[in-house]
Motif scaffolding. Structure first.
Motif, PDB file in Angstrom:
ATOM      1  N   ASN A  17      78.915  40.034  49.142  1.00 37.18           N
ATOM      2  CA  ASN A  17      78.144  38.819  49.367  1.00 37.18           C
ATOM      3  C   ASN A  17      78.911  37.986  50.383  1.00 37.18           C
ATOM      4  N   PHE A  18      78.272  36.965  50.980  1.00 34.96           N
ATOM      5  CA  PHE A  18      79.009  36.110  51.910  1.00 34.96           C
ATOM      6  C   PHE A  18      78.541  34.669  51.782  1.00 34.96           C
ATOM      7  N   GLN A  19      79.414  33.756  52.240  1.00 34.27           N
ATOM      8  CA  GLN A  19      79.138  32.319  52.213  1.00 34.27           C
ATOM      9  C   GLN A  19      79.751  31.706  53.460  1.00 34.27           C
ATOM     10  N   ILE A  20      78.954  30.934  54.243  1.00 34.01           N
ATOM     11  CA  ILE A  20      79.437  30.293  55.462  1.00 34.01           C
ATOM     12  C   ILE A  20      79.385  28.786  55.276  1.00 34.01           C
ATOM     13  N   SER A  21      80.385  28.087  55.824  1.00 36.39           N
ATOM     14  CA  SER A  21      80.434  26.630  55.723  1.00 36.39           C
ATOM     15  C   SER A  21      80.992  26.065  57.022  1.00 36.39           C
ATOM     16  N   GLY A  22      80.682  24.800  57.291  1.00 37.55           N
ATOM     17  CA  GLY A  22      81.165  24.147  58.498  1.00 37.55           C
ATOM     18  C   GLY A  22      80.516  22.786  58.676  1.00 37.55           C
ATOM     19  N   MET A  23      80.662  22.221  59.885  1.00 38.24           N
ATOM     20  CA  MET A  23      80.103  20.911  60.212  1.00 38.24           C
ATOM     21  C   MET A  23      79.026  21.092  61.281  1.00 38.24           C
ATOM     22  N   VAL A  24      77.827  20.563  61.027  1.00 38.37           N
ATOM     23  CA  VAL A  24      76.718  20.591  61.982  1.00 38.37           C
ATOM     24  C   VAL A  24      76.235  19.159  62.165  1.00 38.37           C
ATOM     25  N   ASN A  25      76.295  18.674  63.415  1.00 37.32           N
ATOM     26  CA  ASN A  25      75.918  17.280  63.719  1.00 37.32           C
ATOM     27  C   ASN A  25      76.698  16.292  62.849  1.00 37.32           C
ATOM     28  N   GLY A  26      77.986  16.610  62.583  1.00 36.66           N
ATOM     29  CA  GLY A  26      78.838  15.705  61.826  1.00 36.66           C
ATOM     30  C   GLY A  26      78.648  15.753  60.330  1.00 36.66           C
ATOM     31  N   GLU A  27      77.765  16.611  59.834  1.00 37.56           N
ATOM     32  CA  GLU A  27      77.506  16.717  58.407  1.00 37.56           C
ATOM     33  C   GLU A  27      78.000  18.068  57.886  1.00 37.56           C
ATOM     34  N   PRO A  28      78.613  18.090  56.680  1.00 39.42           N
ATOM     35  CA  PRO A  28      79.038  19.375  56.107  1.00 39.42           C
ATOM     36  C   PRO A  28      77.830  20.210  55.689  1.00 39.42           C
ATOM     37  N   VAL A  29      77.855  21.479  56.058  1.00 39.31           N
ATOM     38  CA  VAL A  29      76.750  22.389  55.760  1.00 39.31           C
ATOM     39  C   VAL A  29      77.343  23.678  55.190  1.00 39.31           C
ATOM     40  N   ALA A  30      76.674  24.242  54.207  1.00 44.77           N
ATOM     41  CA  ALA A  30      77.102  25.521  53.634  1.00 44.77           C
ATOM     42  C   ALA A  30      75.868  26.361  53.345  1.00 44.77           C
ATOM     43  N   ALA A  31      76.012  27.664  53.514  1.00 40.21           N
ATOM     44  CA  ALA A  31      74.908  28.584  53.230  1.00 40.21           C
ATOM     45  C   ALA A  31      75.483  29.885  52.706  1.00 40.21           C
ATOM     46  N   SER A  32      74.778  30.517  51.789  1.00 36.34           N
ATOM     47  CA  SER A  32      75.231  31.795  51.240  1.00 36.34           C
ATOM     48  C   SER A  32      74.034  32.709  51.064  1.00 36.34           C
TER      49      SER A  32
END
Length: 689
Positions: free
Chosen positions: A664-679
């Motif tokens: 399984n995988f999970q990605i996280s980071g900052m998009v337009n200054g907001e924290p975003v995560a998706a799995s």
């Protein structure tokens, strides 16, 4: 022995009105007694000791020291008289008083008997059971034997035999006397006798020595000429054949069954002739940080062994001469062994402490993966509603904890969480009891669970490395009753619906075929040529990546993949093993082999900053990354991607150290200054792919 004490400030009699009675004592005993009072200033005028020994009165007056000693059979009482201006704090009292049981009843032999003599000699039995954790701290003061005796002249000497066996460890913590004396330690067997050691009176430090081959004797002699002198010594024996909890000699390595309890202090004694040494095995849990506390009176050597599941031993430290400040256990640890050796007879004690005992009621960190069918052991704690509240934490590189619960009703039960706390998610995982696969799951809502053992999954709400505490009570389990009702076939009522639905589903396909009629029926040569050109190029790139040729060629091929149309790459590589799409990105993962994967990431409109992706297994062993091409910073199963530009593709070839159970995988980071995560919302069984 009965002791009556009184301290009064009354006149003694009319003839000594200027004196007062400061102390008054009365005891019943049999054996030698010595009494002494010392003045702690220049002089204590009028200090007088009056002793009544079974009707015989003895008086001793001196401004500095007054004393009396002699043999007592029955009652003895005494008084200390001083002038009125003398306070109690200025008087120091010392004494040796027989305890009746262990005292010189008749004159002891002057010398240690020769090897040929075989008589019924007087002896002392001084066995102590205070080894391992069999005694509390206050019991150590009461162990052993105090023996009291007296030398009636300079020529008088006392020798007495001590019961024991070769290899036993003995302790002589103190030796006191009314005048200067020595205590000699002797060995006697069928062939020889010899003196081993000699200690002076006033000795008050712990002296450990080994029981010799044959018999052990103690002999007390006077160092100065005196008419009568009283002495007292304490002797303790630790039986080498009753060291362990199963009353055997401690072995090295450990052969005494299960590991000892974690939160306790263990004491032992090692002799210089014990070439194998001692060992203790203490229970320990997964991924714990412990602080050992060791006490030795002399030099020693020690090995520390980590014991893992399936009887695997790891030599953590070897030939160390001091305890380490911190020990970190592995994720498979179930106990820790301390193996001790020394060339010097001495005592030892070992205890291990920790700031965090672990998750749930057991010690150690709860596993982060689900057990395989038939392999669940004590690492996966079976929660019980009668055990009250469970608590734990998820810390650095610790994202998931797995517990187990059991459904015993043959028709299954309704299960739900009623009491949870913490910034974590609680999930009930329903497992296939044969394959171990997850067949259903829910968060804290009610779910019907069949008979068997199933899992509770506790996971951080984000990928933060901060410590997150949680607590919960065992899920509520209610019996599920199946209603026995007859079922009726009502499909005849939906015939018209099936016809209408069929027409609605077929209409879009007819429209698509009409729009693409030229391509389908007449053909479009230009598009086919372009597609064939792309596929030929992508096929070459795929061969280079899969065949593990030169690293620079693989690196170039991955860059070319990033410049190729995304849909063409998917067409050439085939259906991804894992695929996840959102409005702003698409992630595809292809399995090249059991230990090699290709990861593709497509970024759409918005850039990602501080991006990281985690590739993990929800069951089985933790995924461990070996190498990444092109090179990226990574740790265990997490890869740091940094910045991802909009409308760009990135491809990574990842080599693994171990074969995962699933992926399984999970990605996280900052998009337009907001924290975003998706799995990914799907977990792939790696072995079946």
């Amino acid at each position: 022995m009965i002791l009556a004490i009184s301290c009064t400030l009354i006149g003694v009699n009319a003839q000594s009105e200027e004196k007062i009675e400061m102390f008054s004592y009365s005891i019943n005993t049999t054996g030698p007694v010595w009494l002494e009072y010392n003045c702690q200033q220049t002089a204590c005028q009028g200090m007088e000791l009056i002793v009544n020994n079974s009707g015989l009165i003895h008086k001793n007056s001196d401004p500095h020291t007054v004393e009396w000693e002699g043999m007592v059979e029955g009652n003895i009482s005494w008084q200390l008289l001083v002038e009125e201006d003398i306070s109690e704090e200025l008087i120091e009292f010392d004494s040796i008083i027989s305890n009746e049981v262990w005292s010189e009843k008749r004159d002891l032999p002057d010398i240690v008997p020769s090897p040929s003599e075989q008589e019924d000699f007087e002896e002392i039995e001084t066995f102590s059971q205070c080894q391992m954790n069999r005694c509390q701290s206050n019991d150590f003061e009461a162990e052993g034997v105090f023996f009291t005796g007296a030398l009636e002249s300079l020529n008088d000497k006392d020798a007495i035999r001590i019961v024991g066996n070769e290899g036993d460890v003995l302790l002589l913590p103190n030796f006191r006397s009314s005048s200067e004396m020595e205590i000699e330690i002797w060995m006697r067997n069928d062939e020889i006798k010899e003196r081993i050691e000699s200690l002076n009176s006033g000795h008050d430090t712990e002296y450990f020595f080994e029981y010799p081959e044959g018999e052990l004797w103690l002999r007390v002699i006077a160092s100065v000429e005196t008419e009568y002198s009283t002495y007292e010594f304490k002797i303790v024996r630790y039986d080498a054949n009753r060291e362990s909890l199963d009353l055997r000699e401690l072995t090295n390595p450990w052969t005494h069954g299960d590991a000892l309890a974690f939160n306790d202090t263990y004491h032992g004694h090692i002799s210089a002739s014990d070439t194998e040494g001692d060992s203790i095995l203490i229970e320990l849990g997964s991924k714990m940080e412990i602080k050992p506390i060791c006490h030795f009176s002399n030099d020693f050597m020690m090995d520390i062994i980590i014991h893992e599941i399936n009887s695997i031993e790891i030599k953590y430290l070897e030939n160390i001469s001091s305890c380490p400040e911190i020990i970190n256990s592995t994720y498979l640890t179930n106990s820790i062994e301390f193996r001790i050796k020394s060339n010097i007879t001495q005592p030892w004690s070992i205890k291990i402490n920790t700031d965090s005992y672990g998750d749930g009621k057991n010690i150690g960190d709860a596993p982060d993966f689900i057990w395989q069918p038939g392999t669940r052991d004590g690492r996966w704690e079976l929660v019980d509603s009668e055990m009250g509240e469970y608590s734990g934490n998820l810390g650095i590189q610790d994202y998931i904890d797995i517990f187990a619960f059991e459904i015993t009703h043959e028709n299954g039960s309704k299960v739900y969480f009623n009491d949870t706390e913490g910034e974590v998610s609680f999930k009930i995982l329903v497992l296939n009891q044969t394959s171990g696969a997850i067949i259903n799951s829910t968060d804290q809502s009610e779910i019907i669970v069949p008979q068997g053992i199933h899992a509770i999954r506790i996971e951080k709400n984000n990928s933060s490395s901060d410590i997150v505490n949680y607590r919960f009570r065992a899920p509520e389990i209610r019996e599920y009753q199946i209603e026995n009702r007859e079922l009726e076939d009502l499909s005849r009522l939906f015939t018209n619906f099936y016809i209408i639905a069929g027409v609605m589903f077929l209409t879009p396909m007819i429209i698509v075929i009409w729009w693409n009629r030229n391509t389908i029926f007449k053909g479009d040569k230009n598009n086919i040529q372009i597609e064939q050109h792309e596929l030929i190029m992508l096929n070459r790139l795929k061969d280079r990546i899969v065949k593990k040729i030169d690293k620079e060629i693989i690196l170039s091929s991955l860059h070319q993949l990033g410049d190729s149309p995304w849909d063409s790459v998917i067409q050439e590589w085939g259906k991804p093993t894992l695929r996840h799409m959102t409005e702003n990105l698409e992630i595809c993962l292809w399995k090249i082999s059991n230990l090699d994967i290709l990861l593709g990431i497509k970024i759409n409109r918005h850039a990602w900053n501080l991006a990281a992706i985690r590739i993990y297994s929800s069951e089985g062993e933790l995924v461990r990354i070996d190498t990444i091409t092109p090179e990226k910073i990574f740790q265990e199963d997490e890869i740091y991607l940094d910045s991802l530009k909009p409308k760009s593709n990135i491809f990574l070839k990842i080599a693994l150290k171990n074969k995962p159970t699933n992926m399984n995988f999970q990605i996280s980071g900052m998009v337009n200054g907001e924290p975003v995560a998706a799995s990914s919302n799907k977990t792939v069984d790696w072995e079946e792919e």
